[in-house]
Structures are given as structure tokens and as C-alpha cells.
Design a protein around this motif. Structure first.
Motif, PDB file in Angstrom:
ATOM      1  N   ASP A  61      -3.461 -44.915 -10.467  1.00  0.00           N
ATOM      2  CA  ASP A  61      -3.994 -43.551 -10.380  1.00  0.00           C
ATOM      3  C   ASP A  61      -5.335 -43.541  -9.678  1.00  0.00           C
ATOM      4  OD1 ASP A  61      -4.923 -44.983 -12.578  1.00  0.00           O
ATOM      5  OD2 ASP A  61      -5.550 -43.182 -13.632  1.00  0.00           O
ATOM      6  N   GLN A  62      -5.949 -44.698  -9.529  1.00  0.00           N
ATOM      7  CA  GLN A  62      -7.236 -44.764  -8.850  1.00  0.00           C
ATOM      8  C   GLN A  62      -7.054 -45.092  -7.391  1.00  0.00           C
ATOM      9  OE1 GLN A  62      -9.651 -47.407 -11.399  1.00  0.00           O
ATOM     10  NE2 GLN A  62     -11.344 -46.398 -10.354  1.00  0.00           N
ATOM     11  N   MET A  63      -7.544 -44.207  -6.555  1.00  0.00           N
ATOM     12  CA  MET A  63      -7.427 -44.430  -5.126  1.00  0.00           C
ATOM     13  C   MET A  63      -8.179 -45.694  -4.723  1.00  0.00           C
ATOM     14  SD  MET A  63      -8.162 -41.680  -2.177  1.00  0.00           S
ATOM     15  CE  MET A  63      -9.238 -40.922  -3.322  1.00  0.00           C
ATOM     16  N   THR A  64      -9.285 -45.944  -5.393  1.00  0.00           N
ATOM     17  CA  THR A  64     -10.088 -47.119  -5.069  1.00  0.00           C
ATOM     18  C   THR A  64      -9.259 -48.397  -5.210  1.00  0.00           C
ATOM     19  OG1 THR A  64     -11.927 -45.961  -6.092  1.00  0.00           O
ATOM     20  CG2 THR A  64     -12.254 -48.268  -5.549  1.00  0.00           C
ATOM     21  N   ILE A  65      -8.582 -48.502  -6.345  1.00  0.00           N
ATOM     22  CA  ILE A  65      -7.811 -49.719  -6.596  1.00  0.00           C
ATOM     23  C   ILE A  65      -6.651 -49.810  -5.596  1.00  0.00           C
ATOM     24  CG2 ILE A  65      -6.446 -50.986  -8.294  1.00  0.00           C
ATOM     25  CD1 ILE A  65      -9.368 -50.844  -9.049  1.00  0.00           C
ATOM     26  N   ALA A 125      -6.605 -48.699  -2.625  1.00  0.00           N
ATOM     27  CA  ALA A 125      -7.174 -49.080  -1.337  1.00  0.00           C
ATOM     28  C   ALA A 125      -7.522 -50.568  -1.321  1.00  0.00           C
ATOM     29  CB  ALA A 125      -8.411 -48.237  -1.037  1.00  0.00           C
ATOM     30  N   LEU A 126      -8.026 -51.061  -2.454  1.00  0.00           N
ATOM     31  CA  LEU A 126      -8.398 -52.478  -2.512  1.00  0.00           C
ATOM     32  C   LEU A 126      -7.153 -53.361  -2.436  1.00  0.00           C
ATOM     33  CD1 LEU A 126     -11.176 -52.381  -5.241  1.00  0.00           C
ATOM     34  CD2 LEU A 126     -11.454 -53.136  -2.876  1.00  0.00           C
TER      35      LEU A 126
END
Lengths: 748, 129
Positions: free
Chosen positions: B14-18, B20-21
Motif C-alpha cells: 500500500d506504500q508507494m515508497t516501498i 518504488a524501492l
């Protein structure tokens, strides 16, 4: 930019959303309206911030988030009761978490003492007796060793257990055909209507349906419409029919084989499924026809739940759980649910676009509007009849251009929620600093306004709210003595009105003490001792420069800027701010701003050979003065008689340094404007070209700030025109000054 | 020795950051076919339309969490053998145990390095080329 830096930017952007979710969840808990999902959402927000922060090595943030997360986990599993006072504590923790996020972003330091104290508080809340062993973050997973699937002798050697005691399970990739290219499963519709003989031969319809389910994904609908009333029911009769939808890679023969021994004892229809057919045969066809023709997720979930029921599974959607109770039984209820959840998917399709692209698009559309306006003017100049095909075509073009502009502006529009969300914290902090009890009520959070305006709303709203709490609301004991509840209410509302956004900040405090305001204004020589002012005029004295009603400089409002600076910054954006007050009942600040700062309705004027644009919002009226209406006062001063009053005449060209001596107003035109403190001034220009919408280009970011000039624009013919800041022009004239370097501006 | 470019991956978080990583790490390892989903339900919807070879999924997500997704994948014949790597936090030993019961192929502890990501994938598919 480095890819990781971009992802880091995403992280901080996401953190902002997560912190807002966190705060909203906690506020709901504090208000007593939070359920298990709220607690879970709060946990998830903290967990996600921690997860992202870990990836970028923000150690302090991770450490604090971890303590927070541990407590939320305990709340989630009911080890710590989710009381309202806990929520209040967690809100303070959320504020510190937000500080840590900001610190991680800016590289600033956080208040370590405050963090440590809060962390200790959270730890104590998690484990009041201090009994539990410290959390074992590096804990391994010793109890379970899944069996690997062997895919080849050599590779298995690499698959030994790792530091967590977990043995990875290897899988073999499909050899040649890429997975994505495999033929899609076909959908079948099977209508199964047993005859009475089927039951007489001791067959059970459910077994056939269960058999079907082995072939793939199955949804079954029971048709009991032929079921008679109880008194007419023949216990050995056959009244039921099942319609099954099967997604499978099996062919028709295989499906038919399921019914091999009973085909003579039933009506059996097996056909490829299509929406059309379905509509004909399913009374509930409406619901299903909307669902996409693919295996529906709810059914997969139901099947998963039925195959491996685990009571403590906490996150299985309720809909799926309900269906799971009877996976292969008549599942009429499942169909509408599936449709609902599928509609849910469609709603969340969004794309993220680089804001610069949208800015560029808005600029271009703005120029399109200008070009279209120029073209329309040329048509008039050419003497074409309004009914000519060119003119009517242009009308259509104008309509379209406006629509495009509105649509493009809508892309960049954002709800004011993002600004409103920051206010609960401000209210909490201001309330605790002033010792007052305050409840914030917000309204109209979904009101949309252009991004450029949103960014500029935060400061004035912050100031108005601080002011409302510090000056507006009374101390709790004073309120109680006045027969009011101890807790004061500050209301923050947003709405659209007349093509502008209006923000209202109201309080239910004592209202403005007009006697005191007037006394202060007189003592500071802001008004004359014998001025006759209306209540409204007195209220608005607080916006005058140098005015402060605080008897002592308080921690809150006494710091930073006064209301005059707020008003100044609002007016610079083409906005207005005013206050209305009723003694004993409270005050309301009303702030109105244009919906966008990207385009501006302006009056294009000629001044000493230059083309300038004056914002239309500032202009009260424009007129051509007669010589007898002008009274000269001294060498360079003059006033204009307007309907019985006198208004100072200010030559724009002289003040900005375009010419050495003021133009005689009788030779030009006058723009009557209302300035900062409600006073009026008459700006003199050589002539008016017309009213036009212009695209605002920042002068500051392209050149530098120039006194008297707010921004620049490019006209339809490609010329640059400066946009006037009328208030600044008036202020410059008052100081008797002229622009420092006349040649400079003329040269631009 | 499968080629990374031949393995399609669905990244669920649900986290875009994760997301993307993980995507960034996968790209560094030579993966080309990478799709993303913000929660288990969306992931499932994508998978039934277009199966992947590998799912890398977070555990804690709204709507349908990682375990729910794993169970759903394992119970749906067309995609049941999809490799599944669960993203976890350090303290989630219970979760890893439960995920293992449902046939997770491997787990990946956040935060992770590209080297660890490679190791975890190679433990499932064999050495990447």
C-alpha cells in the motif's frame, strides 16, 4: 536527479498522507467513534512510516515510530484498551512523529528530550507494569521449516535455512511459454434442473456442484421461483434449479462428464457464458451484467477462506467471510456482493503526473484564451458581421476554449482538506499554550481550489485560528461565568461563492471589545480622537498596521506577524479579508480569494507608452475625469472630486518612473481603486485598451521583485506586460517616492 | 538459471515508497516486467487477468492483507503455483510462520539491500542471469 532521491521525495509525500490518516484516525478514536478498522488504520500508518524510514536510514524516526507502533499493536490486539484519553496521548505522539518526519526531510534536529519523554510515556502505556521482556527486534523464526519443492539437485544445495530458521521454497518457472501468454480460462454457464427422478435415485445436487468446483472458479445461483406454497409442496417433487458460472480451462466434454450418470434425470444446459445470455436467464442479471467477465475476486476469496479456515485471520473482508459460510451452496447473495466489490476497484483508478506538466498545460491554455480573444477582436476590427460564419465559428471556439480552460484548471484543483488537516494540531497546541479549552469544527473540506491558492492559504488560516483562540475565546472560567460551556468552539469552513473561495474562521468567544479597539486606535493615532466610526469599521481597525489588541504580548499571537500583514498578503493575491463581530457571541473572519492564481482578469491600460495590466478586482470603476473635477494641491499633488468626496490622484507612470512629471488626469483616464485600509485612490493612466484575462508569470522567479509590480504576463501579440500592484503604487506615492531606477523598468 | 528479464513480477504494497524501492531494486537486478498493486484485492484482480511468475507482497495492507492474498492465490488453480515472497518487518516471526503454513516461498525483511533482494529471489528461482 538520483532515482533514490526521487523515491525519497515520494516517501515524504506519502508520509504527509499517512500522518493525516493517522491524525484523522486518532481524532475519531478520541471522539469515541473509532472502530477496530480505525485502530488498524492508525497502526498501519505508523507501520508504513517506519517501513519507509527504515529504507532510507532515518534512525531516529524509525526508533520513535517503532515505540509508537508497538503500542498501537497492543491496542489493536486489545491488550491496551482504546480509551479516549489514550487517543489524546497518541495525538501528542503523532505530533512528535510528524516533527521527526519533518526533521528527516529538512535535516534539522528534533527535540530529543521531548521525544525521549514521549517514547517513555508510550512504552509505559504499552506495558504498564514493565513486565514484558524488551521487544526482540532481531528475533528469528525458529519453529517452522517449510518443505522445499525440489526443482533440481544442484540448486537445492543453495537453499539451506537462513538466519531466521526459514527455508525458502523453490519453484520452477514454466519452461518456454511466458505465463502471460497462456490461453485465458473460458467462462461457462451451466443450468442444472434436476427432475424428481434424480432425487429418487438418491443423488444429491450439491455433490455435482462441488464436482464442478474442482474444475475451476464457480459461482452458483439458486432459482427457487418454481417452489410452491408449503401446502402445495410435494415432498418428492423437484422444484429447484441452479445456474452455475464456471471459469475453467476444461472443455465442454469434461464439464458434461460431471453429470454423466444423471443426464437423463435432469435438464442440463452447458454453454459458453456471455452477458447477453445471462441477462435472458438470470432474474438478477442487472447486477451481474455490470461485473467484468472474469473470475470475480469475492469468489476466489470465499474459496480461499473455505479451503483453509483460520479463525484468527483478522483482515479478511467481511463480504468474503459471509460468502465463505456456504461456498458451494445456493449462493444468490454472493452475486450482488461481488458486483459491489468490483465497482470498488474501478473507483480508485488515478494517475500521478508531474505538476510541471500540468503547469505548462495551464500556461498554454491561458495563452490560448488570450489568442482567441485577440482573434475575436480582429474579426470585429475587420468589420465582419456577428452573424458571419467566421464570427460564429469564433464564438464556438471561445466556448470550447473556456471549457478546456475550466477542465485543465480542474486537474490542478485540490480540496482544501490538505490545509484543514494541519489545523487540529495547531488548535491543540494553541489551546494548551493559552490554557483554553477548544474544539475545532471544520466544514467544506472538499471545497476545491487551485493548487497555487492552496499553498498560500495555510499562513492566513493559521493566523486567523491562533487569533480566534488567543483573542476571541475567553478563558474557561470566564466562559462558565458568562453561562457558556467551558469548551469554546472554533469553526473553520470553506465554500465557493461568486467564483471565489471563501474561508471563514469563527469563534463563539466574547467578540471584539469595540471600546478598547477604538481607544487603542486613537492612542496609536491610527484614527482621530473624534472619528465617527460604524461598528463594522471599528472591528476592521484591527487590520491596520501597528495595531495589536493584546494587553500583553502573548506567546501566541504576539509572535510573528500582525493582522495587517495577513491582510496585505491576502490582498497581494487579489483577495479580501474582513471581520464581523457580535459582542458576547463571537467573531467571524471571512477571507475570500480567487480560485486560481494562474490567470487574472485584468484591465489592460496604456501608461507612458507601456502596456500594463491592472487587476480587475482592485478596480471599483474607471472614468474619464473632467478638468473641473480636478483640484491641484501643491506642485505634484491633486485630488479628484468623485460624487461629493475627494480622492487622491496618482499617476501610475510618474510613480513608476516612466515619466518625469505627472500626467494631467484630464488628458487620461482614471481607475478608481479601493486600497488596503478601505480608502480610495484614483490611478491615472493614458488610456484603456480593454478587459482581458491574462496568464500570470512570476516576475520574481524570472527576474527580480520590482516595487509596484505584482507580476508579468505575455499578451496575445507576444509583448510582455507588467501587472500592477495597485496598493503598492498607492503606498509608493504616499511615501513620496518614485521607483529607484526608472530606466530599468522601462527597459524591461 | 533463469534470466531476470524473463520473470514477471507483481509488487504489492500500500506504500508507494516501498513499491518504488522494490521496483528500483528489481530493475537493478535486470527485471523488466514489473507491475504494481496497492492492496491484495487489486493484486488479485491483476493476477487473474494477467498472471505473474513472482509476487512480492507486503503483509499489512488495507482491504486484503498479504496473508489473505497468499491464501487466495494458492486456492485459485490458474495462479496457485505463483512464487510468493512476503515483505515483513523484523519482529514479525508469527507472520512468517503463518505465511509458511500457507505456502509462502520466501520472505524479505524491510529494509533490505539489493543484494538481499537478489538472494531471496535466487533462493526461489535459482541463480539469476
Amino acid at each position: 536527479m538520483d532515482e533514490l532521491e526521487i523515491i525519497k521525495g515520494t516517501f515524504f509525500q506519502e508520509c504527509e498522507e499517512l500522518l493525516a490518516d493517522l491524525e484523522n484516525g486518532l481524532l475519531a478514536m478520541e471522539a469515541g467513534s473509532g472502530d477496530a478498522e480505525t485502530v488498524n488504520a492508525v497502526f498501519r500508518a505508523v507501520h508504513s512510516i517506519k517501513g519507509g524510514a527504515g529504507a532510507f536510514g532515518f534512525e531516529a524516526l524509525v526508533r520513535f515510530a517503532h515505540v509508537f507502533e508497538t503500542l498501537m499493536d497492543a491496542v489493536r490486539s486489545n491488550k491496551v484498551p482504546a480509551t479516549q484519553s489514550l487517543a489524546a496521548d497518541l495525538l501528542r505522539a503523532a505530533d512528535i512523529l510528524a516533527d521527526h518526519v519533518n526533521a528527516a526531510q529538512s535535516g534539522d534536529l528534533v527535540d530529543e528530550g521531548r521525544t525521549a519523554a514521549m517514547a517513555a510515556e508510550l512504552t509505559a502505556l504499552t506495558d504498564p507494569d514493565g513486565l514484558a521482556a524488551p521487544a526482540d527486534d532481531e528475533g528469528d523464526f525458529p519453529d517452522f521449516t517449510p518443505q522445499p519443492i525440489a526443482i533440481g539437485g544442484d540448486e537445492l544445495g543453495d537453499l539451506g535455512g537462513d538466519e531466521f530458521g526459514f527455508t525458502p521454497m523453490a519453484v520452477a518457472l514454466p519452461d518456454d511459454a511466458p505465463v502471460a501468454d497462456e490461453p485465458a480460462d473460458a467462462e461457462w454457464e451451466i443450468v442444472f434442473t434436476p427432475h424428481a427422478s434424480l432425487y429418487r435415485n438418491a443423488n444429491e445436487p450439491a455433490l455435482f456442484l462441488r464436482e464442478l468446483e474442482r474444475l475451476g472458479l464457480l459461482t452458483v445461483t439458486l432459482d427457487d421461483s418454481r417452489l410452491p406454497a408449503l401446502e402445495d409442496l410435494d415432498a418428492e417433487g423437484a422444484y429447484l434449479s441452479w445456474t452455475a458460472r464456471l471459469t475453467t480451462d476444461a472443455d465442454e466434454t469434461t464439464i458434461r462428464e460431471v453429470f454423466d450418470f444423471v443426464e437423463a434425470d435432469c435438464d442440463l444446459i452447458i454453454r459458453p457464458f456471455t452477458d447477453d445470455l445471462h441477462d435472458l436467464h438470470d432474474p438478477d442479471g442487472d447486477d451481474l451484467a455490470e461485473a467484468p467477465a472474469m473470475p470475480d475476486i469475492a469468489a476466489i476469496l470465499a474459496k480461499a477462506a473455505a479451503e483453509a479456515p483460520i479463525p484468527e485471520m483478522d483482515a479478511l473482508p467481511a463480504a468474503a467471510g459471509a460468502v465463505a459460510a456456504a461456498p458451494a451452496a445456493p449462493a444468490a447473495a454472493a452475486a450482488p456482493k461481488a458486483a459491489e466489490s468490483n465497482q470498488g476497484f474501478a473507483a480508485q483508478a488515478t494517475i500521478r503526473v508531474d505538476p510541471e506538466r500540468i503547469d505548462k498545460l495551464i500556461d498554454l491554455v491561458g495563452e490560448l484564451v488570450i489568442n482567441q480573444a485577440m482573434l475575436a477582436q480582429r474579426v470585429v476590427e475587420c468589420g465582419l458581421a456577428p452573424s458571419s460564419s467566421v464570427a460564429t465559428g469564433l464564438d464556438d471556439l471561445e466556448q470550447l476554449t473556456r471549457e478546456i480552460q475550466e477542465s485543465v484548471m480542474a486537474i490542478r484543483a485540490q480540496p482544501v482538506k490538505s490545509v484543514f488537516q494541519r489545523m487540529p494540531r495547531l488548535v491543540r497546541e494553541t489551546a494548551s499554550m493559552t490554557g483554553k479549552q477548544v474544539r475545532l469544527v471544520t466544514d467544506g473540506e472538499a471545497t476545491e481550489v487551485d493548487k497555487t491558492v492552496i499553498e498560500r492559504l495555510s499562513d492566513p488560516i493559521t493566523h486567523m485560528i491562533r487569533n480566534a483562540i488567543d483573542h476571541g475565546l475567553e478563558a474557561p472560567d470566564v466562559r462558565v461565568a458568562a453561562g457558556k460551556p467551558a469548551e469554546g468552539v472554533v469553526k473553520l469552513a470553506a465554500m465557493h461563492r461568486g467564483g471565489r473561495i471563501v474561508i471563514e474562521v469563527s469563534d463563539d468567544g466574547a467578540g471584539i471589545n469595540r471600546e478598547r479597539v477604538k481607544a487603542i486606535a486613537i492612542s496609536r493615532e491610527l484614527i482621530g480622537p473624534d472619528s465617527q466610526l460604524t461598528d463594522d469599521e471599528i472591528d476592521n481597525l484591527i487590520f491596520l498596521p501597528g495595531f495589536s489588541t493584546a494587553a500583553k504580548v502573548s506567546d501566541v499571537s504576539g509572535r510573528g506577524v500582525g493582522m495587517d500583514v495577513v491582510r496585505r498578503s491576502i490582498q497581494a493575491l487579489g483577495g479580501r479579508i474582513s471581520i464581523a463581530s457580535r459582542p458576547g457571541q463571537g467573531s467571524t473572519f471571512t477571507l475570500s480569494l480567487p480560485l486560481t492564481l494562474a490567470v487574472l482578469d485584468g484591465m489592460v491600460i496604456d501608461v507612458a507608452g507601456q502596456t500594463l495590466v491592472c487587476p480587475l478586482t482592485a478596480i471599483v470603476e474607471s472614468l474619464k475625469p473632467k478638468a473641473e473635477e480636478i483640484r491641484n494641491l501643491g506642485p505634484s499633488g491633486a485630488v479628484l472630486a468623485v460624487r461629493g468626496g475627494f480622492v487622491p490622484l496618482i499617476d501610475i507612470g510618474y510613480v513608476l518612473g516612466f515619466r518625469a512629471a505627472p500626467l494631467n488626469a484630464a488628458d487620461g483616464v482614471v481607475l478608481l481603486i479601493e486600497n488596503e485600509d478601505g480608502g480610495r485612490a484614483a490611478l491615472v493612466a493614458d488610456g484603456i485598451q480593454g478587459q482581458r484575462q491574462v496568464v500570470i508569470k512570476s516576475l520574481e522567479s524570472n527576474y527580480r521583485q520590482v516595487e509596484g509590480i505584482a507580476a508579468a504576463t505575455i499578451l496575445g501579440d507576444g509583448r510582455v506586460a507588467l501587472i500592477l500592484d495597485p496598493d503598492a503604487v498607492v503606498a509608493m506615492r504616499r511615501q513620496g517616492g518614485r521607483a529607484p531606477d526608472p530606466a530599468l523598468i522601462a527597459a524591461e | 538459471m533463469p534470466a531476470a528479464s524473463s520473470i514477471s513480477v507483481l509488487v504489492v504494497d500500500d506504500q508507494m515508497t516501498i513499491r518504488a524501492l522494490v521496483r528500483n531494486g528489481l530493475q537493478q537486478l535486470g527485471f523488466r516486467e514489473i507491475s504494481e498493486a496497492p492492496d491484495g484485492e487489486e493484486a488479485l484482480r491483476i493476477l487473474v487477468q494477467r498472471p505473474s511468475n513472482l509476487i512480492i507482497s507486503d503483509y499489512n495492507m488495507p482491504k486484503l492483507d498479504g496473508l489473505g492474498l497468499l491464501r487466495a492465490v494458492r486456492s485459485h488453480p490458474p495462479i496457485k503455483s505463483t512464487a510468493f515472497i512476503m515483505l515483513t518487518g523484523r519482529a514479525d516471526s508469527e507472520l512468517v510462520k503463518r505465511a509458511a503454513q500457507f505456502g509462502v516461498n520466501n520472505y524479505l525483511v524491510k529494509p533490505f539491500t539489493v543484494a538481499v533482494l537478489r538472494q531471496k529471489i535466487e533462493q526461489v528461482f535459482g541463480a539469476l542471469t
